[in-house]
Design a protein around this motif. Structure first.
Motif, PDB file in Angstrom:
ATOM      1  N   ARG A   1       0.945  -1.276   0.054  1.00  0.00           N
ATOM      2  CA  ARG A   1      -0.236   0.004  -0.002  1.00  0.00           C
ATOM      3  C   ARG A   1       0.894   1.210  -0.015  1.00  0.00           C
ATOM      4  O   ARG A   1       1.976   1.321   0.620  1.00  0.00           O
ATOM      5  CB  ARG A   1      -0.742   0.014   1.219  1.00  0.00           C
ATOM      6  CG  ARG A   1      -1.840  -1.051   1.257  1.00  0.00           C
ATOM      7  CD  ARG A   1      -2.274  -1.462   2.606  1.00  0.00           C
ATOM      8  NE  ARG A   1      -3.063  -2.724   2.392  1.00  0.00           N
ATOM      9  CZ  ARG A   1      -4.461  -2.753   2.319  1.00  0.00           C
ATOM     10  NH1 ARG A   1      -5.104  -1.749   2.347  1.00  0.00           N
ATOM     11  NH2 ARG A   1      -4.966  -4.046   2.321  1.00  0.00           N
ATOM     12  N   CYS A   2       0.470   2.313  -0.771  1.00  0.00           N
ATOM     13  CA  CYS A   2       1.317   3.336  -0.864  1.00  0.00           C
ATOM     14  C   CYS A   2       0.423   4.527  -0.231  1.00  0.00           C
ATOM     15  O   CYS A   2      -0.967   4.494  -0.171  1.00  0.00           O
ATOM     16  CB  CYS A   2       1.542   3.718  -2.278  1.00  0.00           C
ATOM     17  SG  CYS A   2       0.293   3.973  -3.263  1.00  0.00           S
ATOM     18  N   ALA A   3       0.984   5.538   0.228  1.00  0.00           N
ATOM     19  CA  ALA A   3       0.462   6.412   0.667  1.00  0.00           C
ATOM     20  C   ALA A   3      -0.332   7.142  -0.346  1.00  0.00           C
ATOM     21  O   ALA A   3      -0.029   7.539  -1.359  1.00  0.00           O
ATOM     22  CB  ALA A   3       1.367   7.757   1.553  1.00  0.00           C
ATOM     23  N   MET A   4      -1.687   7.805  -0.214  1.00  0.00           N
ATOM     24  CA  MET A   4      -2.483   8.623  -1.118  1.00  0.00           C
ATOM     25  C   MET A   4      -2.114   9.797  -1.287  1.00  0.00           C
ATOM     26  O   MET A   4      -2.491  10.821  -0.254  1.00  0.00           O
ATOM     27  CB  MET A   4      -3.989   8.375  -0.635  1.00  0.00           C
ATOM     28  CG  MET A   4      -4.235   7.115  -0.883  1.00  0.00           C
ATOM     29  SD  MET A   4      -4.052   6.415  -2.547  1.00  0.00           S
ATOM     30  CE  MET A   4      -3.838   4.696  -1.932  1.00  0.00           C
ATOM     31  N   SER A   5      -1.346  10.413  -2.066  1.00  0.00           N
ATOM     32  CA  SER A   5      -0.907  12.005  -2.167  1.00  0.00           C
ATOM     33  C   SER A   5      -1.439  12.607  -3.520  1.00  0.00           C
ATOM     34  O   SER A   5      -1.521  13.748  -3.340  1.00  0.00           O
ATOM     35  CB  SER A   5       0.551  11.851  -2.361  1.00  0.00           C
ATOM     36  OG  SER A   5       0.955  11.108  -3.501  1.00  0.00           O
ATOM     37  N   GLY A   6      -2.100  11.735  -4.411  1.00  0.00           N
ATOM     38  CA  GLY A   6      -2.540  12.307  -5.578  1.00  0.00           C
ATOM     39  C   GLY A   6      -3.850  13.063  -5.402  1.00  0.00           C
ATOM     40  O   GLY A   6      -4.518  12.822  -4.444  1.00  0.00           O
ATOM     41  N   SER A   7      -4.140  13.809  -6.326  1.00  0.00           N
ATOM     42  CA  SER A   7      -5.543  14.505  -6.279  1.00  0.00           C
ATOM     43  C   SER A   7      -6.767  13.531  -6.452  1.00  0.00           C
ATOM     44  O   SER A   7      -6.589  12.420  -7.088  1.00  0.00           O
ATOM     45  CB  SER A   7      -5.655  15.618  -7.034  1.00  0.00           C
ATOM     46  OG  SER A   7      -5.613  14.991  -8.642  1.00  0.00           O
TER      47      SER A   7
END
Length: 220
Positions: free
Chosen positions: A7-13
């Motif tokens: 899982r990756c951090a949700m950074s996108g819009s």
DNA sequence: GACCAGGTCCTTG
DNA sequence: CAAGGACATGGT
């Protein structure tokens, strides 16, 4: 499937996340057949599939065909009891019979036939469909997208669920605009993306927990 | 036997 | 406006 499960951090819009969902699912599934059939069948199936498994809808459509009731014109004239008998296997059969009658009445009286309907612009059709009792946003968009091949994206419970998994907490109404902003103008892209989302959700998303939204949380 | 399915509408707080 | 219930059969 050979996809990363980290899982990756949700950074996108939200917008770029939407685009990512479209891209990832398309890469995973490619082109899949979805809701073939003529316009009449889509109009009817859209109502029958409300809160119902598609397999049951297929059965009901077959029964309607046997009784020569699988068309808007036929339903318009049909005895409600006959309709109820054919669609019983889809559940909510009394409400759905009322809704099919209302839809058929709307189509026949306002346009004369589904074929004539096809000549009208999307916004006009959508506005009209939403006035029919029993036709909500999802059913209206399903009819527009799959029955009339219009670029009107369908937001259902699966779409909402998957978007939540992907870190897009938007409301359903907002999600529609998000996807339509991201998708190419081609109505086929709308059809395929919705198909991908439903297939994905049915395949990987459990009822209660959803640790299975692997694609959505992968790095690509 | 419990729980859910490709929603929508109506009623309450 | 959010939440809860009704509508109903069929599959897991």
């Amino acid at each position: 499937m050979s996809l990363a499960t980290t899982r990756c951090a949700m950074s996108g819009s939200s917008s770029s996340e939407c685009a990512r969902i479209v891209r990832v699912l398309n890469g995973h599934y490619g082109h899949i057949p979805w809701w073939p059939g003529d316009t009449d069948e889509v109009l009817i199936g859209a109502v029958l599939t409300q809160q119902t498994r598609w397999e049951n809808v297929v059965h009901a459509l077959a029964l309607l065909k046997e009784g020569s009731l699988c068309s808007v014109a036929a339903l318009y004239e049909a005895d409600p009891v006959e309709i109820e008998r054919a669609i019983r296997c889809t559940g909510f059969y009394r409400v759905k019979t009322r809704r099919l009658k209302a839809l058929a009445t709307f189509v026949m009286r306002e346009y004369g036939s589904p074929g004539v309907m096809a000549e009208f612009p999307t916004a006009s059709l959508r506005e009209g469909l939403l006035q029919v009792p029993g036709i909500g946003e999802e059913t209206a968009d399903s009819i527009l997208c799959f029955g009339f091949h219009r670029a009107s994206f369908v937001i259902d419970a699966y779409t909402h669920h998957i978007c939540r998994c992907a870190g897009i907490p938007e409301q359903k109404s907002r999600l529609k605009a998000l996807f339509e902003d991201v998708l190419p103008a081609d109505p086929e892209a709308y059809r395929q993306t919705h198909a991908h989302i439903v297939e994905y959700a049915k395949e990987y998303c459990g009822k209660k927990r959803c640790e299975t939204c692997i694609l959505m949380n992968s790095n690509e």
